[in-house]
Design an enzyme around this catalytic site. Structure first.
Site, PDB file in Angstrom:
ATOM      1  N   LYS A 122     -91.101-126.580 -92.784  1.00 53.41           N
ATOM      2  CA  LYS A 122     -90.092-126.788 -91.742  1.00 53.41           C
ATOM      3  C   LYS A 122     -90.675-127.648 -90.622  1.00 53.41           C
ATOM      4  CE  LYS A 122     -87.761-122.305 -92.298  1.00 53.41           C
ATOM      5  NZ  LYS A 122     -86.646-122.482 -93.199  1.00 53.41           N
ATOM      6  N   GLU A 206     -88.589-122.189 -82.037  1.00 52.86           N
ATOM      7  CA  GLU A 206     -87.329-122.864 -81.725  1.00 52.86           C
ATOM      8  C   GLU A 206     -86.596-122.132 -80.620  1.00 52.86           C
ATOM      9  OE1 GLU A 206     -84.873-123.192 -85.202  1.00 52.86           O
ATOM     10  OE2 GLU A 206     -86.085-124.825 -86.024  1.00 52.86           O
ATOM     11  N   ARG A 299     -82.864-128.345-103.260  1.00 49.49           N
ATOM     12  CA  ARG A 299     -82.454-127.670-104.493  1.00 49.49           C
ATOM     13  C   ARG A 299     -80.948-127.518-104.500  1.00 49.49           C
ATOM     14  NH1 ARG A 299     -81.084-122.647-102.089  1.00 49.49           N
ATOM     15  NH2 ARG A 299     -82.377-122.236-100.276  1.00 49.49           N
TER      16      ARG A 299
HETATM   17  P1  ADP Z   1     -78.796-120.897 -99.872  1.00 52.21           P
HETATM   18  O1  ADP Z   1     -79.171-121.598 -98.607  1.00 52.21           O
HETATM   19  O2  ADP Z   1     -78.828-121.693-101.114  1.00 52.21           O
HETATM   20  O3  ADP Z   1     -77.592-120.069 -99.730  1.00 52.21           O
HETATM   21  P2  ADP Z   1     -80.492-118.659 -99.479  1.00 52.21           P
HETATM   22  O4  ADP Z   1     -81.314-118.950 -98.278  1.00 52.21           O
HETATM   23  O5  ADP Z   1     -79.442-117.643 -99.370  1.00 52.21           O
HETATM   24  O6  ADP Z   1     -79.989-120.003-100.094  1.00 52.21           O
HETATM   25  O7  ADP Z   1     -81.459-118.302-100.662  1.00 52.21           O
HETATM   26  C1  ADP Z   1     -81.061-118.421-101.988  1.00 52.21           C
HETATM   27  C2  ADP Z   1     -81.865-117.503-102.815  1.00 52.21           C
HETATM   28  O8  ADP Z   1     -83.187-117.933-102.888  1.00 52.21           O
HETATM   29  C3  ADP Z   1     -81.910-116.103-102.292  1.00 52.21           C
HETATM   30  O9  ADP Z   1     -81.984-115.282-103.418  1.00 52.21           O
HETATM   31  C4  ADP Z   1     -83.200-116.072-101.488  1.00 52.21           C
HETATM   32  O10 ADP Z   1     -83.733-114.779-101.452  1.00 52.21           O
HETATM   33  C5  ADP Z   1     -84.063-117.008-102.277  1.00 52.21           C
HETATM   34  N1  ADP Z   1     -84.971-117.848-101.498  1.00 52.21           N
HETATM   35  C6  ADP Z   1     -84.654-118.874-100.705  1.00 52.21           C
HETATM   36  N2  ADP Z   1     -85.753-119.467-100.218  1.00 52.21           N
HETATM   37  C7  ADP Z   1     -86.801-118.805-100.719  1.00 52.21           C
HETATM   38  C8  ADP Z   1     -88.221-118.943-100.600  1.00 52.21           C
HETATM   39  N3  ADP Z   1     -88.782-119.904 -99.858  1.00 52.21           N
HETATM   40  N4  ADP Z   1     -88.987-118.076-101.259  1.00 52.21           N
HETATM   41  C9  ADP Z   1     -88.438-117.112-102.013  1.00 52.21           C
HETATM   42  N5  ADP Z   1     -87.122-116.947-102.171  1.00 52.21           N
HETATM   43  C10 ADP Z   1     -86.306-117.759-101.540  1.00 52.21           C
HETATM   44  P1  ADP Z   2     -84.240-120.171 -94.067  1.00 49.39           P
HETATM   45  O1  ADP Z   2     -85.233-121.122 -94.625  1.00 49.39           O
HETATM   46  O2  ADP Z   2     -84.676-118.772 -94.140  1.00 49.39           O
HETATM   47  O3  ADP Z   2     -82.874-120.437 -94.606  1.00 49.39           O
HETATM   48  P2  ADP Z   2     -83.269-121.401 -91.591  1.00 49.39           P
HETATM   49  O4  ADP Z   2     -84.096-122.155 -90.637  1.00 49.39           O
HETATM   50  O5  ADP Z   2     -82.351-122.182 -92.446  1.00 49.39           O
HETATM   51  O6  ADP Z   2     -84.209-120.506 -92.496  1.00 49.39           O
HETATM   52  O7  ADP Z   2     -82.425-120.327 -90.787  1.00 49.39           O
HETATM   53  C1  ADP Z   2     -81.672-119.352 -91.421  1.00 49.39           C
HETATM   54  C2  ADP Z   2     -80.639-118.781 -90.446  1.00 49.39           C
HETATM   55  O8  ADP Z   2     -81.277-118.231 -89.284  1.00 49.39           O
HETATM   56  C3  ADP Z   2     -79.675-119.787 -89.898  1.00 49.39           C
HETATM   57  O9  ADP Z   2     -78.597-120.031 -90.756  1.00 49.39           O
HETATM   58  C4  ADP Z   2     -79.245-119.134 -88.595  1.00 49.39           C
HETATM   59  O10 ADP Z   2     -78.303-118.120 -88.843  1.00 49.39           O
HETATM   60  C5  ADP Z   2     -80.511-118.469 -88.123  1.00 49.39           C
HETATM   61  N1  ADP Z   2     -81.257-119.377 -87.226  1.00 49.39           N
HETATM   62  C6  ADP Z   2     -82.238-120.227 -87.589  1.00 49.39           C
HETATM   63  N2  ADP Z   2     -82.700-120.922 -86.541  1.00 49.39           N
HETATM   64  C7  ADP Z   2     -81.992-120.514 -85.468  1.00 49.39           C
HETATM   65  C8  ADP Z   2     -82.004-120.849 -84.062  1.00 49.39           C
HETATM   66  N3  ADP Z   2     -82.853-121.735 -83.565  1.00 49.39           N
HETATM   67  N4  ADP Z   2     -81.129-120.212 -83.243  1.00 49.39           N
HETATM   68  C9  ADP Z   2     -80.268-119.295 -83.731  1.00 49.39           C
HETATM   69  N5  ADP Z   2     -80.213-118.926 -85.031  1.00 49.39           N
HETATM   70  C10 ADP Z   2     -81.062-119.520 -85.903  1.00 49.39           C
HETATM   71 MG    MG Z   3     -81.823-122.172 -94.411  1.00 52.30          MG
END
Ligand code: ADP
Ligand code: ADP
Ligand code: MG
Length: 671
Positions: A122, A206, A299
């Site tokens: 990230k 953040e 992906r």
């Molecule tokens: P999307 O953004 O596609 O909706 P999610 O964040 O909900 O994805 O994650 C999709 C699936 O992949 C979930 O089952 C989540 O637990 C898994 N997942 C996502 N990122 C990772 C990661 N970096 N390591 C392990 N599992 C992950």
């Molecule tokens: P992941 O890789 O687990 O999907 P993300 O960075 O995409 O992580 O964040 C997942 C979720 O967490 C976002 O969809 C949002 O709901 C919350 N989130 C992430 N960053 C922020 C932020 N700076 N402020 C508020 N909510 C956040």
């Molecule tokens: Mg995300």
């Protein structure tokens, strides 16, 4: 950039569940041979049955199977496949895996390993976005990871902030911090979690966006330099920072902002030569219409079907075309979005217990009629503690948002998942909540809409209990002897023939609690009294689908109870005849008195903290279990003495298994 075109004739899917089944479906349509992989826990899983061949890759634990690159590459070699599709989760965003697939001679159906690596961080992704002129969430994403630097950064960003694992995903590795006092502890936690989950403790900081909406753009590139967007998705309804409802188009988004999102995403994609399906995620304050870049997922996304429903395209097919070196089938101006689409993720979780994962066996599954249903489970599927709780997705399309939303709610209502709790009834309530129907949900929606937590509709639960109590009085054989003998015909079933008025008391215990049900029968009519409310059961039969009045329900008998479902709510009921023993009315309720600490979920006992004879006080942790990736601490609820211990650390236990006895005390569970 141009590469040669080499058609893909066979694909191994390095994944499980609904996404493996989904990818096989497209492969089958394209005449591509399919290979599944499975762990021992999945030997008879649905996805395995959907492939032309299947290879065992190891024991249940993901790190020994679905995350074991050697085992997967070995399987790919054994089946001599052309390509490997990683699905989502597991190895899908692992750059080493993408690289090793290529080195071993398999096409990786995803972007190049270098793109996966750069966007997997990230920290680096935000730097790339900045360089490409894409606005990012204000914060710190520098190399200096010393606590002093990070603490100073948090102060200059301004609290509240979010500490995030750079390698994080799936909503894990995030900590909200509201002020300097909490910073050091939260940082330690986040780093430890990041290290344990992702093998990389680097974090970024953040600014916490207020009233956050999650909006993302679907990108698609090929290896010939073409790059398009497939519009946006709004995924603001989340629990634990993970999406539950996703839709397209995003409601109440200014057209100028929408265009700016597409432009920014394309700029980012061009900056890295993006060459497959990918999603650029943004966060936006609902009152500000100014989106900031969050991260890019390299992906296929869980929620890709909503994009498919509005565009009419098959994103898996496009991934295969792009990976094989072909050109994207359409140019930007040939891609249209029609109407509105929305998806709900059905997970094996207890929405009433803060989305605690649930396990069990599906006795019966009735899919929705006429709506897309991407499922990883079928009747007989076992949902164990080893993997993600996602079971299935229901996806609906409508000419406008209101139509799509109501069609989805109705589809979820018509779906019966019998045998274990799912979040279906919660999803229906969420979809019909005025804040959601108004298109005003932010990521805080669940907490705001269901203050104090969601609970199932009590009248519906009572109805299911009444039906379960009534069905429990039917001789079990009748249900199987359908049609063979007029006396056993299920539609003709009436308790005791009802020759004389009768009243039978049945105690029903299920996942939502217990109730005393009285089933009353008199000539020609049957009804139940639950919690003082009368329910007419005159239309109930033993058929798997029956009715209470006009309301349909499904039922199925398991070894462990009677599962009953109606309008998307299901229970597994354990009805028992209540026979009052003369002189001692309480004698048969021993088990309920709380002397036994039982496993609340099937899982593994990870620790026993007490010894026989040891005195315990109310609130003391007595044992610990791990189930569905979560740790559950079992505590005594009253003072007492440990009388006996029935399970040792390492033991796999079923739900309800006795773990230990306390002379007096009650089970309480702390997540
Ligand atoms: P999307 O953004 O596609 O909706 P999610 O964040 O909900 O994805 O994650 C999709 C699936 O992949 C979930 O089952 C989540 O637990 C898994 N997942 C996502 N990122 C990772 C990661 N970096 N390591 C392990 N599992 C992950
Ligand atoms: P992941 O890789 O687990 O999907 P993300 O960075 O995409 O992580 O964040 C997942 C979720 O967490 C976002 O969809 C949002 O709901 C919350 N989130 C992430 N960053 C922020 C932020 N700076 N402020 C508020 N909510 C956040
Ligand atoms: Mg995300």
């Amino acid at each position: 950039m141009e590469r040669s075109f080499s058609p893909i004739r066979s694909v191994l899917v390095a994944n499980r569940g609904e996404i493996a089944a989904r990818i096989f479906r497209t492969c089958r349509r394209l005449g591509i041979r399919t290979v599944a992989v499975y762990s021992d826990a999945d030997a008879s899983a649905h996805h395995v049955s959907q492939a032309d061949a299947a290879v065992r890759i190891g024991p249940p634990a993901a790190r020994d199977s679905y995350l074991d690159m050697d085992a997967i590459l070995l399987a790919a070699r054994a089946e001599a496949v052309d390509a490997i599709h990683p699905g989502y989760g597991f190895l899908s965003e692992n750059a080493d895996f993408a690289r090793r697939c290529g080195e071993a001679g398999f096409v990786f159906i995803g972007p190049s390993a270098d793109i996966v690596r750069r966007m997997g961080s990230k920290i680096e992704a935000k730097r790339i976005a900045e360089t490409a002129g894409v606005p990012t969430v204000p914060g710190y994403h520098g190399d200096d990871q010393s606590p002093e630097t990070l603490r100073a950064a948090a102060s200059s960003i301004g609290y509240p902030v979010l500490i995030k694992a750079s390698a994080g995903g799936g909503g894990r590795g995030m900590r909200r911090v509201d002020g300097p006092a909490g910073f050091d502890a939260a940082l330690k936690d986040a780093q430890a979690e990041a290290h344990a989950a992702f093998g990389d403790s680097s974090v970024l900081i953040e600014k916490l966006v207020q009233n956050p909406r999650h909006i993302e753009v679907q990108l698609f590139g090929d290896r010939r330099g073409n790059l398009v967007h497939l519009f946006e998705r709004d995924c603001s309804v989340q629990r634990n920072n993970q999406k539950l409802l996703e839709e397209t188009p995003a409601p109440h988004l200014d057209d100028a902002v929408r265009e700016a999102l597409y432009e920014a995403s394309l700029r980012l994609g061009r900056a890295i030569g993006y060459d497959s399906a990918g999603t650029v995620e943004f966060i936006m304050d609902a009152h500000e219409q100014a989106p900031y870049f969050l991260e890019m997922n390299t992906r296929l996304q869980v929620e890709h079907p909503v994009t498919e429903l509005v565009t009419g395209l098959d994103l898996v097919e496009w991934q295969i075309i792009a990976a094989s070196g072909g050109a994207l089938p359409l140019a930007q101006d040939e891609i249209r979005s029609r109407g509105h689409a929305i998806e709900a993720r059905i997970t094996a979780e207890r929405a009433d217990l803060g989305f605690q994962p649930a396990t069990g066996t599906f006795l019966r599954i009735v899919p929705p009629a006429g709506t897309r249903f991407d499922a990883g489970v079928v009747t007989g599927s076992v949902v164990g503690p080893h993997y993600d709780s996602l079971l299935a997705k229901v996806i609906a399309h409508g000419s406008d948002r209101a139509g799509a939303v109501e069609r989805l709610a109705t589809a979820i209502e018509s779906t019966s998942l019998l045998g274990l709790p799912t979040i279906q009834p919660f999803l229906i309530d969420a979809l019909r909540h005025p804040v959601f129907t108004a298109g005003s949900a932010t990521t805080g929606f669940i907490a705001q809409a269901f203050e104090g937590g969601w609970t199932p509709d009590q009248e519906s639960v009572a109805l299911l209990r009444a039906v379960a109590a009534y069905l429990s009085l039917a001789p079990e054989r009748d249900a199987r002897a359908e049609g063979s003998n007029p006396w056993h015909r299920p539609t003709g079933y009436r308790v005791m023939g009802a020759a004389h008025p009768a009243s039978i008391a049945v105690d029903v215990a299920d996942e939502y609690g217990t109730a005393a049900v009285e089933v009353r029968v008199s000539r020609g009519s049957v009804w139940a009294i639950v919690d003082g409310v009368e329910i007419d059961l005159g239309t109930v039969s033993l058929l798997e689908r029956s009715h209470v009045g006009e309301r349909p329900f499904d039922h199925s008998r398991g070894e462990d109870g009677i599962a009953v479902a109606s309008n998307g709510l299901s229970i597994v009921a354990h009805p028992r005849l209540r026979i009052e023993a003369a002189g001692d009315a309480s004698a048969e309720h021993d088990v309920g008195s709380g002397n036994v600490i039982v496993a609340p979920l099937p899982g593994v006992v990870t620790a026993i903290f007490v010894e026989p004879g040891q005195p315990v006080s109310k609130g003391d942790a007595v044992a610990q279990m791990e189930a569905m990736k979560l740790v559950h601490t079992l505590t005594a609820q009253a003072d007492g003495v440990v009388a006996a211990i029935h399970a040792s650390a390492g033991a796999t236990v079923v739900s309800g298994a006795a773990i230990l006895d306390i002379t007096s005390g009650e089970l309480r569970e702390v997540a």
